[in-house]
Motif scaffolding. Structure first.
Motif, PDB file in Angstrom:
ATOM      1  N   HIS A 113      35.388  29.936  38.558  1.00 28.01           N
ATOM      2  CA  HIS A 113      35.282  31.283  39.121  1.00 28.01           C
ATOM      3  C   HIS A 113      35.783  31.400  40.560  1.00 28.01           C
ATOM      4  O   HIS A 113      35.953  32.518  41.047  1.00 28.01           O
ATOM      5  CB  HIS A 113      33.833  31.758  39.054  1.00 28.01           C
ATOM      6  CG  HIS A 113      33.298  31.846  37.656  1.00 28.01           C
ATOM      7  ND1 HIS A 113      33.910  32.599  36.677  1.00 28.01           N
ATOM      8  CD2 HIS A 113      32.215  31.268  37.066  1.00 28.01           C
ATOM      9  CE1 HIS A 113      33.224  32.489  35.542  1.00 28.01           C
ATOM     10  NE2 HIS A 113      32.203  31.692  35.750  1.00 28.01           N
ATOM     11  N   TRP A 161      30.103  25.967  27.036  1.00 25.12           N
ATOM     12  CA  TRP A 161      29.445  26.349  28.295  1.00 25.12           C
ATOM     13  C   TRP A 161      28.581  25.215  28.841  1.00 25.12           C
ATOM     14  O   TRP A 161      28.501  25.027  30.062  1.00 25.12           O
ATOM     15  CB  TRP A 161      28.585  27.590  28.072  1.00 25.12           C
ATOM     16  CG  TRP A 161      27.883  28.057  29.319  1.00 25.12           C
ATOM     17  CD1 TRP A 161      28.374  28.896  30.275  1.00 25.12           C
ATOM     18  CD2 TRP A 161      26.550  27.696  29.746  1.00 25.12           C
ATOM     19  NE1 TRP A 161      27.442  29.087  31.270  1.00 25.12           N
ATOM     20  CE2 TRP A 161      26.322  28.367  30.977  1.00 25.12           C
ATOM     21  CE3 TRP A 161      25.560  26.896  29.212  1.00 25.12           C
ATOM     22  CZ2 TRP A 161      25.121  28.227  31.671  1.00 25.12           C
ATOM     23  CZ3 TRP A 161      24.361  26.752  29.904  1.00 25.12           C
ATOM     24  CH2 TRP A 161      24.152  27.426  31.116  1.00 25.12           C
ATOM     25  N   PHE A 174      27.662  33.486  39.846  1.00 26.17           N
ATOM     26  CA  PHE A 174      28.190  32.710  38.730  1.00 26.17           C
ATOM     27  C   PHE A 174      27.633  33.213  37.397  1.00 26.17           C
ATOM     28  O   PHE A 174      28.349  33.241  36.382  1.00 26.17           O
ATOM     29  CB  PHE A 174      27.868  31.221  38.900  1.00 26.17           C
ATOM     30  CG  PHE A 174      28.645  30.542  39.984  1.00 26.17           C
ATOM     31  CD1 PHE A 174      29.878  31.037  40.380  1.00 26.17           C
ATOM     32  CD2 PHE A 174      28.155  29.405  40.604  1.00 26.17           C
ATOM     33  CE1 PHE A 174      30.608  30.419  41.387  1.00 26.17           C
ATOM     34  CE2 PHE A 174      28.873  28.773  41.598  1.00 26.17           C
ATOM     35  CZ  PHE A 174      30.106  29.278  41.997  1.00 26.17           C
ATOM     36  N   LYS A 203      30.122  23.094  31.389  1.00 25.56           N
ATOM     37  CA  LYS A 203      30.255  23.601  32.762  1.00 25.56           C
ATOM     38  C   LYS A 203      29.247  22.916  33.685  1.00 25.56           C
ATOM     39  O   LYS A 203      29.541  22.621  34.848  1.00 25.56           O
ATOM     40  CB  LYS A 203      30.039  25.120  32.805  1.00 25.56           C
ATOM     41  CG  LYS A 203      31.189  25.946  32.275  1.00 25.56           C
ATOM     42  CD  LYS A 203      30.895  27.419  32.429  1.00 25.56           C
ATOM     43  CE  LYS A 203      32.122  28.261  32.080  1.00 25.56           C
ATOM     44  NZ  LYS A 203      33.216  28.083  33.052  1.00 25.56           N
ATOM     45  N   ASP A 208      29.982  34.652  34.512  1.00 21.77           N
ATOM     46  CA  ASP A 208      29.941  34.137  33.140  1.00 21.77           C
ATOM     47  C   ASP A 208      29.747  35.259  32.135  1.00 21.77           C
ATOM     48  O   ASP A 208      30.414  35.299  31.083  1.00 21.77           O
ATOM     49  CB  ASP A 208      28.798  33.121  32.997  1.00 21.77           C
ATOM     50  CG  ASP A 208      29.212  31.709  33.379  1.00 21.77           C
ATOM     51  OD1 ASP A 208      30.412  31.484  33.596  1.00 21.77           O
ATOM     52  OD2 ASP A 208      28.331  30.831  33.461  1.00 21.77           O
ATOM     53  N   HIS A 265      31.442  25.877  37.189  1.00 18.89           N
ATOM     54  CA  HIS A 265      31.454  27.258  37.685  1.00 18.89           C
ATOM     55  C   HIS A 265      32.290  27.419  38.955  1.00 18.89           C
ATOM     56  O   HIS A 265      33.032  28.393  39.095  1.00 18.89           O
ATOM     57  CB  HIS A 265      30.027  27.729  37.947  1.00 18.89           C
ATOM     58  CG  HIS A 265      29.240  27.940  36.692  1.00 18.89           C
ATOM     59  ND1 HIS A 265      28.514  26.947  36.089  1.00 18.89           N
ATOM     60  CD2 HIS A 265      29.103  29.035  35.908  1.00 18.89           C
ATOM     61  CE1 HIS A 265      27.943  27.424  34.997  1.00 18.89           C
ATOM     62  NE2 HIS A 265      28.277  28.681  34.855  1.00 18.89           N
TER      63      HIS A 265
END
Length: 324
Positions: free
Chosen positions: A67, A264, A26, A267, A30, A63
């Motif tokens: 992703h 961010w 992750f 997240k 990122d 995440h």
């Protein structure tokens, strides 16, 4: 409960290694994602507000959803063309993931550690379906922007399904913790000396109830604030500015390190981000200490992120308001 996988096997057990590798992946994902953002044309001197920008929702997505589930759902739709089937609707998929979530919660309540690990996989499949209904919704509407459908019936059904799935998970955890009450020492900091007799007593049923209720409330608050600031930042950065100088200012703010940092933070601070930590703790048989950490510090962490987000939204809203 006897301290979880980490205390029994250290860092060499397969579950721990898997979580460490996933976390590292992750971080790499990122770095790649934000590296790509830095090369987008919206930073060029001829930038205008009509230049496509990454979805604010995707930048705030936890995440695992960003992703893994997001790209998996997009790939599944591209391969199967599920949205073109006449009987497939987003609400149908949402209904499916409610039942999957209920099954996952049932498995979470098991006293068998292996079954609880399987439950984590089932819950992840529920989240995949949750992402898939959004993909199908956008494909059927010919809408390419990854954004919530605020105000639509599907938006409220999806939100209700997520809340119901979270409630069922909490209920499953309650059954498990009542069946196998954790020791008071499990919620204390790591220690090297043997636990005192009073700290090695089982946690009371009322303490388990209070902890889970507070975590459920915290999860709902995280979902509400995440959606609030997703809408706020989406409105700010997708506002059409016709003057070139204003559009360039909008783009510079969007690509600023502070804006990226604020987005961010969500997240980790979203409801799904919180659930990610809970799922990891279930997978590692470390759920009670994680719930104690969330109960003690989760509200504080959420409050800090909310304050930072609100101040940043006010600041950039004022700047772009003057520019417009």
């Amino acid at each position: 409960m006897d301290g979880g996988v980490l205390s029994r096997y250290g860092l060499v057990s397969p579950p721990v290694i898997f979580c460490l590798v996933l976390g590292a992946s992750f971080v790499v994902a990122d770095l790649y994602f934000y590296g790509v953002l830095g090369k987008l044309p919206c930073q060029a001197s001829n930038c205008s507000s009509t230049v496509p920008r990454p979805s604010v929702k995707l930048m705030m997505q936890d995440h695992m959803c960003h992703h893994v589930h997001h790209y998996a759902a997009e790939a599944f739709e591209s391969y199967t063309h599920l949205s073109e089937l006449p009987f497939i609707t987003p609400n149908f998929i949402t209904t499916m993931h409610i039942f999957v979530g209920a099954f996952g919660a049932y498995l979470v309540s098991s006293e068998n550690f292996k079954i609880r690990q399987i439950a984590v996989g089932v819950c992840q499949f529920r989240i995949f379906l949750d992402m898939l209904d959004g993909v199908v919704f956008r494909r059927q509407l010919k809408h390419s922007m990854y954004v919530n459908g605020w105000g639509t019936l599907g938006y409220y059904i999806d939100a209700g399904a997520d809340i119901l799935a979270s409630f069922l998970l909490v209920y499953g955890l309650f059954i498990y913790l009542v069946r196998q009450p954790p020791r008071r020492s499990e919620g204390l900091p790591l220690r090297t000396s043997p636990p005192e007799p009073i700290t090695d007593m089982p946690v009371s049923r009322s303490t388990i109830q209070l902890t889970l209720i507070l975590c459920l409330i915290q999860g709902c608050l995280r979902g509400l604030f995440w959606d609030r600031y997703q809408f706020a930042f989406h409105s700010i950065f997708n506002k059409v500015l016709h003057h070139k100088a204003d559009a360039m200012l909008q783009a510079r703010i969007f690509n600023s390190p502070l804006t990226r940092f604020v987005l961010w933070c969500w997240k980790l601070s979203s409801a799904e981000g919180m659930l990610g930590f809970v799922y990891a703790s279930i997978f590692l048989d470390f759920v009670w200490p994680m719930l104690i950490v969330l109960r003690k510090y989760g509200f504080i962490q959420l409050g800090v992120v909310v304050i930072i987000s609100q101040l940043h939204a006010w600041q950039i809203g004022e700047l772009l308001g003057k520019a417009a």
